[in-house]
Design a protein around this motif. Structure first.
Motif, short mmCIF file in Angstrom:
data_model
loop_
_atom_site.label_atom_id
_atom_site.label_comp_id
_atom_site.label_asym_id
_atom_site.label_seq_id
_atom_site.Cartn_x
_atom_site.Cartn_y
_atom_site.Cartn_z
N ASP A 15 111.86 12.55 -32.61
CA ASP A 15 111.85 11.07 -32.13
C ASP A 15 110.71 10.56 -31.83
O ASP A 15 110.24 9.64 -31.25
CB ASP A 15 112.98 10.96 -30.95
N GLY A 16 109.55 11.57 -31.50
CA GLY A 16 108.09 11.33 -31.39
C GLY A 16 107.72 11.43 -30.15
O GLY A 16 106.79 11.46 -29.69
N LYS A 17 108.86 11.71 -29.25
CA LYS A 17 108.59 11.70 -27.64
C LYS A 17 108.03 13.41 -27.49
O LYS A 17 108.54 14.28 -28.15
CB LYS A 17 109.95 11.54 -27.01
N ILE A 18 106.88 13.44 -26.46
CA ILE A 18 106.35 14.64 -26.04
C ILE A 18 107.00 14.83 -24.62
O ILE A 18 106.43 14.05 -23.85
CB ILE A 18 105.02 14.54 -26.43
N ILE A 19 107.64 15.86 -24.46
CA ILE A 19 107.83 16.02 -23.07
C ILE A 19 107.34 17.40 -22.62
O ILE A 19 107.19 18.32 -23.30
CB ILE A 19 109.40 16.26 -22.78
N TYR A 20 106.79 17.42 -21.17
CA TYR A 20 106.20 18.42 -20.89
C TYR A 20 107.11 18.88 -19.58
O TYR A 20 107.33 17.97 -18.73
CB TYR A 20 104.79 18.40 -20.17
N ASN A 21 107.47 20.04 -19.47
CA ASN A 21 108.41 20.56 -18.08
C ASN A 21 107.19 20.77 -16.99
O ASN A 21 106.08 20.60 -17.29
CB ASN A 21 109.09 21.58 -18.64
N ALA A 22 107.91 21.18 -15.81
CA ALA A 22 107.10 21.35 -14.69
C ALA A 22 105.74 22.28 -14.87
O ALA A 22 104.99 22.30 -14.15
CB ALA A 22 108.06 21.84 -13.59
N ASN A 23 106.19 23.48 -15.63
CA ASN A 23 105.14 24.54 -16.16
C ASN A 23 103.99 24.08 -17.15
O ASN A 23 103.28 24.85 -17.47
CB ASN A 23 105.75 25.72 -16.64
N GLY A 24 104.31 22.88 -17.62
CA GLY A 24 103.23 22.35 -18.66
C GLY A 24 103.64 22.61 -19.97
O GLY A 24 102.96 22.57 -20.78
#
Length: 162
Positions: A15-24
């Motif tokens: 969907d084009g979203k780039i998500i980073y978790n707490a660890n990057g």
């Protein structure tokens, strides 16, 4: 006849979203329906190439899962890479379809026999077919099914499902 499809990742396979978790660590979400259509397309003896402007280990992993051999990341000129792939495969742009959603896809979309964009792609992108599905939400599946039906491969295709 379409023998190869070129896929963009962000905005088409996702969907084009780039998500980073707490660890990057980067996260992307892929639609299983798109994946199943890609696998079925490959089982018909057709080819798939991922050509994307970003680099991501997640894309490598998804390509491995789907058994996509042509994976090019960090690409500035998608048209140039597509030309090299076609030469390697003994095909031409008249044997190719592509899906893209933004300006960096323009040259490849303009060159292929059948160009597609997801419903939520930029308006300025001129393609043969605007899809009803958004990127990452079945747009690639819709594209593949349209090609299958237009090339009278539906009976062979549907055997893969039944």
């Amino acid at each position: 006849m379409i023998e190869i499809i070129f896929l963009d990742v962000d905005g088409c396979l996702t969907d084009g979203k780039i998500i980073y978790n707490a660890n990057g660590e980067e996260l992307k979400f892929f639609d299983v329906k798109d994946g199943y259509a890609i696998e079925s397309w490959l089982k018909l003896g057709k080819k798939v190439a991922i050509i994307t402007g970003r680099k991501s280990a997640i894309v490598e992993r998804r390509a491995e899962d789907l058994k996509i051999n042509h994976v090019y990341q960090g690409v500035g000129d998608k048209f140039e890479v597509a030309s090299e792939i076609l030469k390697f495969e003994g095909l031409s742009f008249k044997n190719a379809a592509a899906i893209g959603d933004d300006y960096n896809d323009y040259k490849i979309l303009d060159a292929v026999a059948w160009s597609f964009k997801p419903k939520d792609a930029i308006k300025e992108l001129d393609v043969k077919t605007k899809l009803k599905h958004k990127g990452g939400n079945g747009a690639v599946r819709e594209m593949i099914e349209m090609i299958i039906k237009s090339e009278n491969l539906y009976d062979e295709w549907s055997k893969r499902w039944l």
